[in-house]
Design a protein around this motif. Sequence first.
Motif, PDB file in Angstrom:
ATOM      1  N   SER A  87       0.852  -1.186   0.000  1.00 38.90           N
ATOM      2  CA  SER A  87       0.000   0.000   0.000  1.00 38.90           C
ATOM      3  C   SER A  87       0.889   1.237   0.000  1.00 38.90           C
ATOM      4  CB  SER A  87      -0.914   0.035   1.235  1.00 38.90           C
ATOM      5  OG  SER A  87      -1.971  -0.880   1.125  1.00 38.90           O
ATOM      6  N   LYS A  88       0.347   2.317  -0.520  1.00 38.52           N
ATOM      7  CA  LYS A  88       1.106   3.578  -0.538  1.00 38.52           C
ATOM      8  C   LYS A  88       0.127   4.733  -0.343  1.00 38.52           C
ATOM      9  CE  LYS A  88       4.366   4.284  -3.588  1.00 38.52           C
ATOM     10  NZ  LYS A  88       5.085   4.604  -4.863  1.00 38.52           N
ATOM     11  N   ASN A  89       0.451   5.627   0.593  1.00 41.81           N
ATOM     12  CA  ASN A  89      -0.368   6.800   0.882  1.00 41.81           C
ATOM     13  C   ASN A  89       0.448   8.075   0.683  1.00 41.81           C
ATOM     14  OD1 ASN A  89      -2.094   4.832   1.771  1.00 41.81           O
ATOM     15  ND2 ASN A  89      -2.183   5.547   3.897  1.00 41.81           N
ATOM     16  N   LEU A  90      -0.233   9.114   0.262  1.00 41.57           N
ATOM     17  CA  LEU A  90       0.337  10.456   0.278  1.00 41.57           C
ATOM     18  C   LEU A  90      -0.315  11.177   1.449  1.00 41.57           C
ATOM     19  CD1 LEU A  90       1.984  12.766  -1.177  1.00 41.57           C
ATOM     20  CD2 LEU A  90      -0.184  13.386  -2.245  1.00 41.57           C
ATOM     21  N   ASN A  91       0.463  11.475   2.491  1.00 43.29           N
ATOM     22  CA  ASN A  91      -0.072  12.107   3.700  1.00 43.29           C
ATOM     23  C   ASN A  91       0.350  13.568   3.755  1.00 43.29           C
ATOM     24  OD1 ASN A  91      -1.184   9.674   4.489  1.00 43.29           O
ATOM     25  ND2 ASN A  91       0.531   9.127   5.805  1.00 43.29           N
ATOM     26  N   VAL A  92      -0.624  14.431   3.953  1.00 43.49           N
ATOM     27  CA  VAL A  92      -0.361  15.872   4.027  1.00 43.49           C
ATOM     28  C   VAL A  92      -0.803  16.377   5.390  1.00 43.49           C
ATOM     29  CG1 VAL A  92      -0.778  18.127   2.997  1.00 43.49           C
ATOM     30  CG2 VAL A  92      -0.775  16.076   1.545  1.00 43.49           C
ATOM     31  N   GLU A  93       0.158  16.758   6.221  1.00 46.45           N
ATOM     32  CA  GLU A  93      -0.142  17.334   7.539  1.00 46.45           C
ATOM     33  C   GLU A  93      -0.142  18.853   7.406  1.00 46.45           C
ATOM     34  OE1 GLU A  93       2.325  15.029  10.649  1.00 46.45           O
ATOM     35  OE2 GLU A  93       3.380  14.905   8.729  1.00 46.45           O
ATOM     36  N   ILE A  94      -1.157  19.484   7.978  1.00 47.75           N
ATOM     37  CA  ILE A  94      -1.318  20.924   7.792  1.00 47.75           C
ATOM     38  C   ILE A  94      -1.238  21.642   9.131  1.00 47.75           C
ATOM     39  CG2 ILE A  94      -2.831  22.731   6.916  1.00 47.75           C
ATOM     40  CD1 ILE A  94      -3.925  20.779   4.926  1.00 47.75           C
ATOM     41  N   SER A  95      -0.346  22.607   9.205  1.00 47.19           N
ATOM     42  CA  SER A  95      -0.156  23.390  10.420  1.00 47.19           C
ATOM     43  C   SER A  95      -1.288  24.396  10.586  1.00 47.19           C
ATOM     44  CB  SER A  95       1.177  24.132  10.325  1.00 47.19           C
ATOM     45  OG  SER A  95       1.240  25.175  11.282  1.00 47.19           O
ATOM     46  N   PRO A  96      -1.630  24.752  11.818  1.00 47.92           N
ATOM     47  CA  PRO A  96      -2.636  25.806  12.033  1.00 47.92           C
ATOM     48  C   PRO A  96      -2.266  27.113  11.337  1.00 47.92           C
ATOM     49  CG  PRO A  96      -2.222  24.633  14.082  1.00 47.92           C
ATOM     50  CD  PRO A  96      -1.192  24.138  13.099  1.00 47.92           C
ATOM     51  N   LYS A  97      -0.965  27.349  11.107  1.00 46.45           N
ATOM     52  CA  LYS A  97      -0.528  28.574  10.430  1.00 46.45           C
ATOM     53  C   LYS A  97      -1.030  28.651   8.986  1.00 46.45           C
ATOM     54  CE  LYS A  97       3.849  28.887  12.996  1.00 46.45           C
ATOM     55  NZ  LYS A  97       5.324  28.901  12.857  1.00 46.45           N
ATOM     56  N   PHE A  98      -1.350  27.485   8.411  1.00 41.79           N
ATOM     57  CA  PHE A  98      -1.798  27.437   7.024  1.00 41.79           C
ATOM     58  C   PHE A  98      -3.140  28.140   6.855  1.00 41.79           C
ATOM     59  CE2 PHE A  98      -4.187  25.222   3.676  1.00 41.79           C
ATOM     60  CZ  PHE A  98      -3.305  25.294   2.608  1.00 41.79           C
ATOM     61  N   PHE A  99      -3.960  28.096   7.919  1.00 38.70           N
ATOM     62  CA  PHE A  99      -5.312  28.620   7.827  1.00 38.70           C
ATOM     63  C   PHE A  99      -5.336  30.107   8.180  1.00 38.70           C
ATOM     64  CE2 PHE A  99      -5.633  24.100   8.962  1.00 38.70           C
ATOM     65  CZ  PHE A  99      -6.276  23.651   7.821  1.00 38.70           C
ATOM     66  N   ASN A 100      -6.179  30.843   7.477  1.00 36.34           N
ATOM     67  CA  ASN A 100      -6.322  32.279   7.709  1.00 36.34           C
ATOM     68  C   ASN A 100      -7.748  32.685   7.347  1.00 36.34           C
ATOM     69  OD1 ASN A 100      -6.411  32.597   4.821  1.00 36.34           O
ATOM     70  ND2 ASN A 100      -4.166  32.509   4.798  1.00 36.34           N
ATOM     71  N   ASP A 101      -7.971  33.979   7.149  1.00 34.21           N
ATOM     72  CA  ASP A 101      -9.329  34.452   6.871  1.00 34.21           C
ATOM     73  C   ASP A 101      -9.860  33.929   5.538  1.00 34.21           C
ATOM     74  OD1 ASP A 101      -9.400  35.827   9.222  1.00 34.21           O
ATOM     75  OD2 ASP A 101      -8.777  37.744   8.354  1.00 34.21           O
ATOM     76  N   ASP A 102      -8.961  33.624   4.600  1.00 36.68           N
ATOM     77  CA  ASP A 102      -9.386  33.157   3.283  1.00 36.68           C
ATOM     78  C   ASP A 102      -9.392  31.638   3.151  1.00 36.68           C
ATOM     79  OD1 ASP A 102      -9.737  35.724   2.256  1.00 36.68           O
ATOM     80  OD2 ASP A 102      -7.622  35.898   1.737  1.00 36.68           O
ATOM     81  N   ILE A 103      -8.557  30.976   3.943  1.00 33.82           N
ATOM     82  CA  ILE A 103      -8.435  29.521   3.854  1.00 33.82           C
ATOM     83  C   ILE A 103      -8.837  28.949   5.201  1.00 33.82           C
ATOM     84  CG2 ILE A 103      -6.895  27.603   3.327  1.00 33.82           C
ATOM     85  CD1 ILE A 103      -5.054  29.659   1.963  1.00 33.82           C
ATOM     86  N   LYS A 104     -10.011  28.330   5.244  1.00 39.16           N
ATOM     87  CA  LYS A 104     -10.563  27.880   6.520  1.00 39.16           C
ATOM     88  C   LYS A 104     -10.805  26.376   6.497  1.00 39.16           C
ATOM     89  CE  LYS A 104     -12.854  32.334   7.227  1.00 39.16           C
ATOM     90  NZ  LYS A 104     -14.136  33.035   7.444  1.00 39.16           N
ATOM     91  N   LEU A 105     -10.457  25.734   7.603  1.00 34.93           N
ATOM     92  CA  LEU A 105     -10.650  24.295   7.707  1.00 34.93           C
ATOM     93  C   LEU A 105     -12.119  23.924   7.549  1.00 34.93           C
ATOM     94  CD1 LEU A 105      -9.624  21.472   8.217  1.00 34.93           C
ATOM     95  CD2 LEU A 105      -9.632  21.962  10.673  1.00 34.93           C
ATOM     96  N   SER A 106     -13.006  24.778   8.023  1.00 38.52           N
ATOM     97  CA  SER A 106     -14.435  24.478   7.931  1.00 38.52           C
ATOM     98  C   SER A 106     -14.921  24.462   6.495  1.00 38.52           C
ATOM     99  CB  SER A 106     -15.244  25.509   8.725  1.00 38.52           C
ATOM    100  OG  SER A 106     -15.017  26.815   8.230  1.00 38.52           O
ATOM    101  N   ASN A 107     -14.126  25.014   5.569  1.00 38.11           N
ATOM    102  CA  ASN A 107     -14.530  25.072   4.172  1.00 38.11           C
ATOM    103  C   ASN A 107     -13.856  24.012   3.320  1.00 38.11           C
ATOM    104  OD1 ASN A 107     -16.029  27.303   4.847  1.00 38.11           O
ATOM    105  ND2 ASN A 107     -14.449  28.764   4.254  1.00 38.11           N
ATOM    106  N   LEU A 108     -13.301  22.998   3.953  1.00 36.90           N
ATOM    107  CA  LEU A 108     -12.694  21.895   3.221  1.00 36.90           C
ATOM    108  C   LEU A 108     -13.739  21.179   2.379  1.00 36.90           C
ATOM    109  CD1 LEU A 108     -10.290  19.889   2.773  1.00 36.90           C
ATOM    110  CD2 LEU A 108     -11.214  18.616   4.715  1.00 36.90           C
ATOM    111  N   TYR A 109     -13.408  20.901   1.135  1.00 36.47           N
ATOM    112  CA  TYR A 109     -14.311  20.093   0.331  1.00 36.47           C
ATOM    113  C   TYR A 109     -13.523  19.034  -0.411  1.00 36.47           C
ATOM    114  CZ  TYR A 109     -13.004  22.957  -3.774  1.00 36.47           C
ATOM    115  OH  TYR A 109     -12.334  23.589  -4.789  1.00 36.47           O
ATOM    116  N   LEU A 110     -14.078  17.820  -0.429  1.00 31.01           N
ATOM    117  CA  LEU A 110     -13.368  16.671  -0.971  1.00 31.01           C
ATOM    118  C   LEU A 110     -14.100  16.099  -2.177  1.00 31.01           C
ATOM    119  CD1 LEU A 110     -12.277  14.811   2.262  1.00 31.01           C
ATOM    120  CD2 LEU A 110     -10.897  16.198   0.749  1.00 31.01           C
ATOM    121  N   ASP A 111     -14.270  16.910  -3.207  1.00 30.57           N
ATOM    122  CA  ASP A 111     -14.817  16.380  -4.441  1.00 30.57           C
ATOM    123  C   ASP A 111     -13.664  16.097  -5.387  1.00 30.57           C
ATOM    124  OD1 ASP A 111     -13.998  18.871  -5.199  1.00 30.57           O
ATOM    125  OD2 ASP A 111     -15.979  19.631  -5.695  1.00 30.57           O
ATOM    126  N   ASN A 112     -13.944  16.029  -6.680  1.00 31.40           N
ATOM    127  CA  ASN A 112     -12.896  15.705  -7.634  1.00 31.40           C
ATOM    128  C   ASN A 112     -11.782  16.748  -7.655  1.00 31.40           C
ATOM    129  OD1 ASN A 112     -15.316  17.041  -8.818  1.00 31.40           O
ATOM    130  ND2 ASN A 112     -13.973  17.343 -10.561  1.00 31.40           N
TER     131      ASN A 112
END
Length: 255
Positions: A87-112
Motif C-alpha cells: 500500500s502507498k499513501n500520500l499524507n499531508v499534515e497541515i499546520s494551524p498557520k496554514f489557515f487564515n481568513d481566506d483559507i478555513k478548515l471548515s470550508n474543506l471540500y473533498l470532491d474531484n
Amino acid sequence: MTINKASNFLGTTSYRYENDLFSISIVNYSHFVSEDWHYHEQFHLSSILIGGNRESRKKADIQVKPGKIMTYREGEVHRNRNTVFPSKNLNVEISPKFFNDDIKLSNLYLDNYCSLSLLKVYHELLLNDVYSSQSVQQLLESCFYKGVLLTKPDWINTINTVLQDRWQEFVSLDELSSELGLHPVTISKTFSKHANCTLADYMRKLKVERAINMILNSTDSLTEIAYQCGFSDQSHMTRLFKHYIGFNPKNLRKI
C-alpha cells in the motif's frame, strides 16, 4: 491508545517535504503494522495511491481503496486493519498557520477538485524543482474554498446531481437552461462562482476522476476505460490527464 506525532506514520516513509505551513510524506506499507487505536496531533489528509485497508472510527467502518481521500481532525481516534500489501499513501499534515481568513478548515471540500489536486501534489514531488514548493502550496489551498462563501441557489445542487448522474455524457448548457428554466448566461456565471471553474471544466474533471478510480481499481485496458468514461479516444483521455494531474494514464497505473 497511542499518539502518532507529526510526521510519524505507521508505515515506512520513503519521501518527505516540509515547511512551516505543511509537511508531505509518501508512506509505504509492505508488512504488518500496529492495528491499535491511535490519533494524530495535527489535521491531515491522506490520499490512497495503492492498496488500502479497513478503517474504523468512532461511529463507522470505512473500506479505503485507491483514489480515496481520508481526512483526520487533530485528536480524531481511529484504527486501520486488513491492510493490503503493498500500500502507498500520500499524507499531508497541515499546520494551524496554514489557515487564515481566506483559507478555513471548515470550508474543506473533498470532491474531484481535491482528488486531482493531491495527485498533482504527488507529481510535483517527483518533479522537485524550484517551482514545486509554491505549486504544492497553491494546490493544497485549492482544497479549501477561499473568501466568503456565497449563498448557493438550490438549482446548483440540481446541476450537480445531473452532472454526477450523467458524468460520462456531454450535457450542454442549452439543455441545462431548458431543464432549469434559466438563461444560459445566468447558469454559466453563477456555477463558475461556486465551483471555481467553468461548467465544461467541471465535466472534464468528473470524467478524469472516474477514470482515475478505474485505473487504480481495475485491470481494464486504458482503451476500455477511455471508452467507458466518455472520452473521444485514449489520446483525449491522456491529454486531460496530463493537464489536470501531470501524469499520463500509463504512469498513474505504475505508481
